[in-house]
Design a protein around this motif. Sequence first.
Motif, PDB file in Angstrom:
ATOM      1  N   GLN A 185       0.860  -1.141  -0.076  1.00 47.48           N
ATOM      2  CA  GLN A 185       0.081   0.009  -0.138  1.00 47.48           C
ATOM      3  C   GLN A 185       0.894   1.415  -0.118  1.00 47.48           C
ATOM      4  N   ILE A 186       1.664   1.254  -1.057  1.00 41.79           N
ATOM      5  CA  ILE A 186       2.581   2.391  -1.113  1.00 41.79           C
ATOM      6  C   ILE A 186       1.929   3.434  -2.432  1.00 41.79           C
ATOM      7  N   PRO A 187       1.659   4.700  -2.038  1.00 41.88           N
ATOM      8  CA  PRO A 187       1.329   5.505  -3.132  1.00 41.88           C
ATOM      9  C   PRO A 187       2.404   6.019  -3.774  1.00 41.88           C
ATOM     10  N   GLY A 188       3.484   6.163  -3.462  1.00 38.52           N
ATOM     11  CA  GLY A 188       4.581   6.944  -4.490  1.00 38.52           C
ATOM     12  C   GLY A 188       6.022   6.270  -3.926  1.00 38.52           C
ATOM     13  N   ALA A 189       6.803   6.183  -4.850  1.00 37.99           N
ATOM     14  CA  ALA A 189       8.274   5.694  -4.578  1.00 37.99           C
ATOM     15  C   ALA A 189       9.152   6.323  -5.701  1.00 37.99           C
ATOM     16  N   VAL A 190      10.323   6.444  -5.389  1.00 45.44           N
ATOM     17  CA  VAL A 190      11.601   6.741  -6.290  1.00 45.44           C
ATOM     18  C   VAL A 190      12.885   5.992  -5.996  1.00 45.44           C
ATOM     19  N   ILE A 191      13.397   5.784  -7.133  1.00 45.25           N
ATOM     20  CA  ILE A 191      14.924   5.291  -6.900  1.00 45.25           C
ATOM     21  C   ILE A 191      15.720   5.851  -7.918  1.00 45.25           C
ATOM     22  N   SER A 192      17.357   5.896  -7.443  1.00 41.18           N
ATOM     23  CA  SER A 192      18.067   6.106  -8.421  1.00 41.18           C
ATOM     24  C   SER A 192      19.415   5.130  -8.037  1.00 41.18           C
ATOM     25  N   ILE A 193      19.955   4.886  -9.029  1.00 38.05           N
ATOM     26  CA  ILE A 193      21.086   3.666  -9.008  1.00 38.05           C
ATOM     27  C   ILE A 193      22.326   4.517 -10.003  1.00 38.05           C
ATOM     28  N   LEU A 241      22.648   4.953 -13.734  1.00 40.00           N
ATOM     29  CA  LEU A 241      22.207   3.785 -14.447  1.00 40.00           C
ATOM     30  C   LEU A 241      20.677   3.686 -14.618  1.00 40.00           C
ATOM     31  N   LEU A 242      20.022   4.236 -13.383  1.00 32.26           N
ATOM     32  CA  LEU A 242      18.444   4.421 -13.514  1.00 32.26           C
ATOM     33  C   LEU A 242      18.010   5.394 -12.479  1.00 32.26           C
ATOM     34  N   SER A 243      17.121   6.129 -13.003  1.00 34.22           N
ATOM     35  CA  SER A 243      16.509   6.958 -12.302  1.00 34.22           C
ATOM     36  C   SER A 243      14.897   7.139 -12.388  1.00 34.22           C
ATOM     37  N   LYS A 244      14.077   6.589 -11.493  1.00 31.71           N
ATOM     38  CA  LYS A 244      12.856   6.531 -12.085  1.00 31.71           C
ATOM     39  C   LYS A 244      11.826   6.546 -10.980  1.00 31.71           C
ATOM     40  N   GLY A 245      10.641   7.192 -11.050  1.00 28.21           N
ATOM     41  CA  GLY A 245       9.545   7.401 -10.225  1.00 28.21           C
ATOM     42  C   GLY A 245       8.661   6.436 -10.416  1.00 28.21           C
ATOM     43  N   TYR A 246       7.697   6.116  -9.401  1.00 26.51           N
ATOM     44  CA  TYR A 246       6.575   5.133  -9.507  1.00 26.51           C
ATOM     45  C   TYR A 246       5.380   5.966  -8.696  1.00 26.51           C
ATOM     46  N   GLY A 247       4.265   5.592  -8.967  1.00 23.50           N
ATOM     47  CA  GLY A 247       3.115   6.194  -8.351  1.00 23.50           C
ATOM     48  C   GLY A 247       2.923   7.535  -8.422  1.00 23.50           C
ATOM     49  N   VAL A 276       5.013  10.780 -10.005  1.00 24.85           N
ATOM     50  CA  VAL A 276       6.471  10.937  -9.436  1.00 24.85           C
ATOM     51  C   VAL A 276       7.487  10.935 -10.419  1.00 24.85           C
ATOM     52  N   ASP A 277       8.092  12.272 -10.217  1.00 25.51           N
ATOM     53  CA  ASP A 277       9.215  12.581 -11.412  1.00 25.51           C
ATOM     54  C   ASP A 277      10.542  12.593 -10.689  1.00 25.51           C
ATOM     55  N   PRO A 278      11.555  11.622 -11.082  1.00 20.55           N
ATOM     56  CA  PRO A 278      12.533  11.567 -10.317  1.00 20.55           C
ATOM     57  C   PRO A 278      13.606  12.697 -10.357  1.00 20.55           C
ATOM     58  N   GLU A 279      13.249  13.413 -11.384  1.00 25.58           N
ATOM     59  CA  GLU A 279      14.127  14.738 -11.658  1.00 25.58           C
ATOM     60  C   GLU A 279      13.520  15.872 -10.570  1.00 25.58           C
ATOM     61  N   THR A 280      12.600  15.951 -10.386  1.00 28.79           N
ATOM     62  CA  THR A 280      11.840  17.150  -9.783  1.00 28.79           C
ATOM     63  C   THR A 280      11.245  16.921  -8.205  1.00 28.79           C
ATOM     64  N   SER A 281      10.657  15.521  -8.178  1.00 27.80           N
ATOM     65  CA  SER A 281       9.761  15.379  -6.842  1.00 27.80           C
ATOM     66  C   SER A 281      10.512  15.359  -5.825  1.00 27.80           C
ATOM     67  N   LEU A 282      10.128  16.156  -4.759  1.00 31.11           N
ATOM     68  CA  LEU A 282      11.143  16.023  -3.549  1.00 31.11           C
ATOM     69  C   LEU A 282      10.636  15.201  -2.265  1.00 31.11           C
ATOM     70  N   PHE A 283      11.151  14.131  -2.287  1.00 32.28           N
ATOM     71  CA  PHE A 283      10.869  13.163  -1.066  1.00 32.28           C
ATOM     72  C   PHE A 283      11.545  13.966   0.280  1.00 32.28           C
ATOM     73  N   ARG A 284      10.734  13.897   1.316  1.00 27.05           N
ATOM     74  CA  ARG A 284      11.527  13.879   2.789  1.00 27.05           C
ATOM     75  C   ARG A 284      12.246  12.696   2.800  1.00 27.05           C
ATOM     76  N   ILE A 285      13.650  12.854   3.288  1.00 26.56           N
ATOM     77  CA  ILE A 285      14.577  11.788   3.562  1.00 26.56           C
ATOM     78  C   ILE A 285      14.807  11.797   5.104  1.00 26.56           C
ATOM     79  N   ALA A 286      14.325  12.411   5.871  1.00 22.97           N
ATOM     80  CA  ALA A 286      14.377  12.329   7.257  1.00 22.97           C
ATOM     81  C   ALA A 286      15.944  12.215   7.524  1.00 22.97           C
ATOM     82  N   SER A 287      16.225  11.275   8.401  1.00 15.80           N
ATOM     83  CA  SER A 287      17.521  11.119   9.282  1.00 15.80           C
ATOM     84  C   SER A 287      18.447  11.105   8.046  1.00 15.80           C
ATOM     85  N   THR A 288      18.239  10.596   6.747  1.00 16.88           N
ATOM     86  CA  THR A 288      19.405  10.662   5.770  1.00 16.88           C
ATOM     87  C   THR A 288      19.896  12.116   5.375  1.00 16.88           C
TER      88      THR A 288
END
Length: 657
Positions: free
Chosen positions: A77-85, A92-98, A108-120
């Motif tokens: 039950q995840i509404p949005g996700a993003v990954i970059s490798i 190699l890969l930068s992609k958004g989901y949801g 979700v846009d891997p270039e512009t969507s701002l995810f809160r990264i908390a303790s990172t």
Amino acid sequence: MSSSIRKIFGKMMVLVLLCITLGAMGLGTMSPVAAAVSAPGLNSGKLDQRAAANLDDKAQLAAFIDGIMDVQMNSLQIPGAVISIVKDGKILLSKGYGHSNIEENIPVDPETSLFRIASTTKLFTWTAVMQLVEEGKLDLDTDVNTYLKTVKIPSTYAEPITLRHLMTHTAGFEEGGVGYQITTDPEKLPVSIAETMAKHMPARVKPPGEMLAYSNYGASLAGLIVEEVSGIAYNDYIQKNIFDPLGMNYATVEEPVPASFEPYAVLGYARANGEFVTKRPTFEGGFRPAGSGSVSANDMAHFMIAHLQDGRYEDKQILKPETARLMHSPAFQFDERLPAMDLGFYELNMNGLRVISHAGADELFNTELYLVPDKQMGIFVSYSGGDGGTAAGGLAQAFFNRYYPAQTGKQPAATSIELGEPLEKYAGSYQFTRRNHTKVDKFFSFLTQINIEVSDNRLFIGSGADQQVYTPIGVNLFQEVGGTHQMGFRTDKEGKVTYLFLDMLNPMPLEPAPLMNQSKFWLPLLGISAVLFITVLLGAIYHRRENKEMPRVQKWAVRLSAATSVWSLVTLGATLLVMNMDLIDRLSHIPLSLRLYLLMPLILVGLCVAIVTMNILAWKNSYWTLPKRVHYTFLALAAVTLCLFFYHWNLLGWHFG
């Protein structure tokens, strides 16, 4: 704490779902995901001996990640996700989901969507510290009070706290946060870091350098040092010295995000009545050096590349090579055979590879960042709701199993005879070093313990499907049976266990819990006390006619016992409600209900004093029959037990940080 324990036993559940759900992807052969999940070793650290796939095959990599994300988002039950490798200085890969905004149907846009990264976010703070170290403005081994202008750390111990201690989480601070760690009101922002550090300073409970105890306060204190030594506000320093040179155009540590970034901020969601609903955002306020970052996946890729290339991204150098290598080197080791704590990064063992990492989580967002310096490879992944913690751990293990499978070399188990002593000394309850000692926060660690049992020359954690089994492979060192994870212990000169370290939980070790801190000590006592209180009430009802005929003093003694029993049961019930208090309410402010609740144990103390006094009179003046006097004594002991419980867990009075 509780989320960390759940992560031990549940983070790989998603891979079981992958096995059940995914089939061939129509690529002509077995898909990467199907191939990965068909292996029996896709669970918490289990060995997978499959041949490594080619990471440079971007099409196969994308198909592999797509398959995992599809299943995770549906099942967890995840509404949005993003990954970059990244690898070898390239993405190699930068992609958004949801979706970043479900209501407005914004993907979700891997270039512009701002995810809160908390303790990172702490990685930005630690990088800033190292920049000032290489400029000669800071020294890792100098008393932090040398640099602090508005806050002074008390000299509780002979050894001063240094930046090295802050960066390795070995400063020795207790954990805290009830009422002040976050805020949900943007009108209260911005908040001064200096004022927050001065107002909410936790107690020093261990000598610096002795042991890891993950600390948001320590990271925020380092951010204050950056601010006061550089003469630049923390937000501005990170922007000027990290984000700008790395071309991180969609990154900020400001709260709330600047107006220009508002259209790109990913909303956090929770599930309610079968639908995703937006939840109120949380802000770190004066603790922002520990967790205020909002960043896009592409920009985090730039940051990963810089760290993997000894501080260089394209033609910009944010750290000198020697500084970057120092930052990535072990700075504190629980045991040289186990993953270390570097300067800001913590190490993990992923299928035999040394990984330097940092995670971040709040109520809605979960983030993981993994760097493999020896392979020049990094992963950043973030989720905007659902069970993102499980998802992140599952994706990482699946990735490493496919592209960097474990190289097996069966390690023989050591016997207790070879180790020179039986394993029983390792059995018992363990509590996290990251906990509170002096404030009301202590109570919320009541149930966060890990129990270890010994059987057949092995150690067991958990039970049922979640059980993990470890076998000895050396003095104070254990290997997961059928897996890659390890567990180590420290012992004193007499051989008594002092600390426990689980490599999957770096940097949060544990230590033996004294009897008074163990839930298995208190729960039976509280249960027996509750039964006694109930018997008093039942007895008062059953013997109500007899009680009316008693002398006045004895009659009041019976009434006092009933009142004490009712109040004790009501207070215990309220305590259960407090234990399950909403996390955001608990950390963002001190609810009136909590303040009022803390009156209840104090009133109970008054009743306890009265019932003990009346018990003495009952024996002195031979009230009632002997069995009734004995029962009355047990009631008094039950009331005393409750008072001791509330005293031990800092619930007598208003002990706020």
